[in-house]
Design a protein around this motif. Sequence first.
Motif, PDB file in Angstrom:
ATOM      1  N   ALA A 118      37.778  35.043  39.164  1.00  0.00           N
ATOM      2  CA  ALA A 118      37.796  34.754  37.727  1.00  0.00           C
ATOM      3  C   ALA A 118      38.525  33.456  37.455  1.00  0.00           C
ATOM      4  CB  ALA A 118      38.478  35.890  36.968  1.00  0.00           C
ATOM      5  N   ASP A 175      34.298  30.028  31.022  1.00  0.00           N
ATOM      6  CA  ASP A 175      35.138  31.119  31.485  1.00  0.00           C
ATOM      7  C   ASP A 175      34.244  32.202  32.090  1.00  0.00           C
ATOM      8  OD1 ASP A 175      37.264  30.940  28.529  1.00  0.00           O
ATOM      9  OD2 ASP A 175      37.171  29.680  30.324  1.00  0.00           O
ATOM     10  N   GLY A 176      34.657  32.793  33.206  1.00  0.00           N
ATOM     11  CA  GLY A 176      33.822  33.820  33.820  1.00  0.00           C
ATOM     12  C   GLY A 176      34.576  34.658  34.829  1.00  0.00           C
ATOM     13  N   ILE A 200      28.563  36.002  40.095  1.00  0.00           N
ATOM     14  CA  ILE A 200      27.742  36.110  38.890  1.00  0.00           C
ATOM     15  C   ILE A 200      26.289  35.789  39.210  1.00  0.00           C
ATOM     16  CG2 ILE A 200      27.310  35.132  36.605  1.00  0.00           C
ATOM     17  CD1 ILE A 200      30.300  34.690  36.305  1.00  0.00           C
ATOM     18  N   THR A 226      31.874  28.269  36.281  1.00  0.00           N
ATOM     19  CA  THR A 226      32.987  29.155  35.947  1.00  0.00           C
ATOM     20  C   THR A 226      34.044  29.194  37.047  1.00  0.00           C
ATOM     21  OG1 THR A 226      31.656  31.015  36.760  1.00  0.00           O
ATOM     22  CG2 THR A 226      31.635  30.602  34.392  1.00  0.00           C
ATOM     23  N   VAL A 263      25.052  29.850  32.304  1.00  0.00           N
ATOM     24  CA  VAL A 263      26.432  30.314  32.454  1.00  0.00           C
ATOM     25  C   VAL A 263      27.427  29.162  32.526  1.00  0.00           C
ATOM     26  CG1 VAL A 263      27.982  31.665  33.926  1.00  0.00           C
ATOM     27  CG2 VAL A 263      25.608  32.384  33.634  1.00  0.00           C
TER      28      VAL A 263
END
Length: 294
Positions: A53, A73-74, A206, A199, A196
């Motif tokens: 993360a 952000d991910g 992901i 991230t 996406v």
Amino acid sequence: MPAMAPQLATRLGLGDVAAWDVNAACSGFLYRLATASGALLAHCADRVLLVAADVYSTLLDPDDRSAGIVFGDGAGAVVLHRGRSGEPGSVLAFDLGSDGSGDELIEVRGGGARERSAPDDFGPGDRHFRMRGREVFQHAVTRMTQSSQAVLKHAGWSPDDVDRFCAHQANARIVTAVGERVPVPGPRRVTNIDRVGNTGAAPIPIALADAASNSSPPSPHDPFTVSTRPGRTYQPCPRSRVSSPPCSPRSSRSPPRASCRTPRSNEEHETAKRTTVGALVAVLHSKRSERDAL
């Protein structure tokens, strides 16, 4: 301080399990995967929850559109367990490396130990993310290609054995350039950066989740993952066939012992995703609030 991992473990109700942070920026997921695999093979654990993360919105300069429109952000998570020989989803090989000579290519100069040691040498702008795009592109393509080819040789694979090539989603041009040089054809390259963004440590899990959920009908894959961070670390990793439920794997290639586990049903997948990411986001937000309060 404190570290993020023990807080996440507590919020997930995991008790006093071992939990630790790994900081490797864009290579973070793969370095965590290597660390988790080592813990399993050393019998330090039977299962490992690996979470990658990053919260880039706290680092970006709102006036720097060159970085602001790329990063997001991910969070992504996988569960690994100490498996049996021939089990699908096995981790086959790693190629680890680092290069500290390029640390100025991507950096947040201030906000850490260097600024606390010499605060007069830093200004407010030094706490923002900075990147030299042209140099980063050249470094990433070179390192990711070399490392990919090295680990394919180590695993005994050819590019034709790779069903899915999942590179760090730095930008589409890097994924394309590395894919062409390895080489892996375009249809076998996993990309989701257009939806996406980059991230940080999270793009690979992901993207792999996207590839599994979008496979229609679900099919077994031989995924190959690769990432790099200029000035720091780079690492590819192939895994033998990881199945997207409900199908069965075709075959295994090598005697693995550390394996990625795929949820058995869509309901289980969604429950695990909500629980893990929900707890993670709560920890991230609490850390952010504590910092803002200071």
